[in-house]
Design a protein around this motif. Sequence first.
Motif, PDB file in Angstrom:
ATOM      1  N   VAL A  13      34.345  36.505  49.659  1.00  0.00           N
ATOM      2  CA  VAL A  13      36.313  36.922  49.002  1.00  0.00           C
ATOM      3  C   VAL A  13      36.903  37.881  49.649  1.00  0.00           C
ATOM      4  CG1 VAL A  13      37.210  37.708  46.819  1.00  0.00           C
ATOM      5  CG2 VAL A  13      34.976  36.983  47.052  1.00  0.00           C
ATOM      6  N   ASP A  14      38.301  36.936  50.223  1.00  0.00           N
ATOM      7  CA  ASP A  14      39.734  37.240  51.058  1.00  0.00           C
ATOM      8  C   ASP A  14      40.364  37.650  50.272  1.00  0.00           C
ATOM      9  OD1 ASP A  14      41.144  36.947  52.463  1.00  0.00           O
ATOM     10  OD2 ASP A  14      41.573  35.190  53.313  1.00  0.00           O
ATOM     11  N   LEU A  15      40.554  39.286  50.396  1.00  0.00           N
ATOM     12  CA  LEU A  15      41.060  40.391  49.876  1.00  0.00           C
ATOM     13  C   LEU A  15      42.824  39.550  49.976  1.00  0.00           C
ATOM     14  CD1 LEU A  15      39.123  43.435  48.405  1.00  0.00           C
ATOM     15  CD2 LEU A  15      39.570  40.982  46.853  1.00  0.00           C
ATOM     16  N   ALA A  46      35.457  40.967  39.564  1.00  0.00           N
ATOM     17  CA  ALA A  46      36.891  42.211  38.868  1.00  0.00           C
ATOM     18  C   ALA A  46      37.469  43.180  39.445  1.00  0.00           C
ATOM     19  CB  ALA A  46      36.444  42.299  37.471  1.00  0.00           C
ATOM     20  N   ALA A  47      36.762  44.461  39.852  1.00  0.00           N
ATOM     21  CA  ALA A  47      37.075  45.917  40.212  1.00  0.00           C
ATOM     22  C   ALA A  47      37.782  45.079  41.905  1.00  0.00           C
ATOM     23  CB  ALA A  47      36.588  46.966  40.230  1.00  0.00           C
ATOM     24  N   PRO A  48      36.834  44.811  42.785  1.00  0.00           N
ATOM     25  CA  PRO A  48      37.873  44.545  43.942  1.00  0.00           C
ATOM     26  C   PRO A  48      39.198  43.433  43.735  1.00  0.00           C
ATOM     27  CG  PRO A  48      35.329  44.730  44.006  1.00  0.00           C
ATOM     28  CD  PRO A  48      35.729  44.364  42.855  1.00  0.00           C
ATOM     29  N   VAL A  49      39.263  42.747  43.173  1.00  0.00           N
ATOM     30  CA  VAL A  49      39.970  42.119  42.837  1.00  0.00           C
ATOM     31  C   VAL A  49      40.838  42.657  42.344  1.00  0.00           C
ATOM     32  CG1 VAL A  49      40.807  39.971  42.099  1.00  0.00           C
ATOM     33  CG2 VAL A  49      38.943  39.478  43.121  1.00  0.00           C
ATOM     34  N   ALA A 244      40.530  32.472  47.704  1.00  0.00           N
ATOM     35  CA  ALA A 244      40.265  33.048  48.709  1.00  0.00           C
ATOM     36  C   ALA A 244      38.687  33.382  48.317  1.00  0.00           C
ATOM     37  CB  ALA A 244      40.308  34.611  47.312  1.00  0.00           C
ATOM     38  N   LEU A 245      38.092  32.360  48.000  1.00  0.00           N
ATOM     39  CA  LEU A 245      36.162  32.464  47.834  1.00  0.00           C
ATOM     40  C   LEU A 245      35.989  31.477  48.664  1.00  0.00           C
ATOM     41  CD1 LEU A 245      34.442  32.887  45.004  1.00  0.00           C
ATOM     42  CD2 LEU A 245      33.857  30.200  45.784  1.00  0.00           C
ATOM     43  N   TYR A 369      33.364  41.148  50.175  1.00  0.00           N
ATOM     44  CA  TYR A 369      35.106  40.974  50.329  1.00  0.00           C
ATOM     45  C   TYR A 369      35.497  42.145  52.301  1.00  0.00           C
ATOM     46  CZ  TYR A 369      33.785  40.997  46.107  1.00  0.00           C
ATOM     47  OH  TYR A 369      34.014  40.810  44.849  1.00  0.00           O
ATOM     48  N   ILE A 370      36.200  40.626  52.330  1.00  0.00           N
ATOM     49  CA  ILE A 370      37.046  40.642  53.505  1.00  0.00           C
ATOM     50  C   ILE A 370      38.567  40.685  53.698  1.00  0.00           C
ATOM     51  CG2 ILE A 370      38.020  38.942  55.283  1.00  0.00           C
ATOM     52  CD1 ILE A 370      35.548  37.369  54.592  1.00  0.00           C
ATOM     53  N   GLY A 371      39.228  41.799  54.250  1.00  0.00           N
ATOM     54  CA  GLY A 371      40.243  42.254  54.336  1.00  0.00           C
ATOM     55  C   GLY A 371      40.997  43.372  52.602  1.00  0.00           C
TER      56      GLY A 371
END
Length: 372
Positions: A13-15, A46-49, A244-245, A369-371
């Motif tokens: 997932v590219d934040l 949910a939380a990271p996004v 993003a995914l 998670y990326i970024g």
Amino acid sequence: MQPQMHYATWAEVDLGAIAGNVRFFRKTTQRAVMAVVKANAYGHGAAPVARAALEAGASWLAVARAGEALELREAGLAAPILILGYTSPARWMELIRAGVSLTVWSEAQIVEMAAAGRQAGKPAHLHLKVDTGMSRLGTKPEQAPLLAEKIRKLEGVLFEGIFTHFARADEADPAPTDAQSTRFRKVVEALEHAGMRPPWVHASNSAGTLRRPEAWYDLVRVGIAMYGLEPSRACPLPETIRPALAWKSSLAMVKTLPPGRGISYGHVYTTTRDERIGTIPVGYADGFRRIEGNVVLVRGRRVPVIGRVTMDQIMVQLDGVPEAQVGDVVVLIGRQQEECISAEEVAERWGTINYEVTSGLAARVPRLYIGP
């Protein structure tokens, strides 16, 4: 880190993409953005996004369930959160104390939530939902001013917002959404005339945000588009928006089988010559649908999934990629070299929509998670 050394299958997932997409909608609408992170942020986490969206300028978060809202609070996120749909009365007190805003559409709800607010020692923040044509949840437009007045008069509740939801904003025909938009605007005008307009008026989902400036009001609710996924084929995204995914796995085994060998359960595929077959550790328990016609990427080339998808594994025909070997990364959704398999392509193959593809990724698929 090489994910294939640690996981059978994983989602990246590219934040940074999430953040960039949020900034795009903030800039183009000049409105507050409500980042919709229900269903585990459409499968993205949910939380990271939510944290990435808020850091990029989103003002609100939206969810569908009490547990989703409380999960965000437990993750340390203090931003305003709205539960967009039904909430069991047994959860009201807990949510009011956690500062979570609730959706209402009936007088009975309002009265009972006011009592809960008084008992909690702080008012319940309410958003009145108006059914302008979705025919799901919401009060009739003509009843909305009466319910708004009820909220304003009762101790224990605060009239924080009013909203509606478009049913067909992602379609080519604008007429159904025109009708919904007009009905809602009349409600808002009636509230303004009576001096009862709440601080937050909202109507636009992702498609409305892309197409309906007249329905932006005080904030826009961006869900599917925040993830870089198009609302529909008839409602494409600007080129600025990035998905993003990516969903990946790896080749666990490669072998050559002779003619006449059946592959997977039921032997619905049988080799017709010496064929190179690869086994990939991903299956329908991860969210990879058990249908015919699936395709994945190996070394930047499309290869067919053969035989039946099993719970934990799939097989692919590798004759078109003779250099493929154990450990090679396999892309189920995303880009590899010059080739790309989008969530929209997968949805079309599966006879569904991109929303269901990503939100259907199983919990056992790790999110990396990326970024940003």
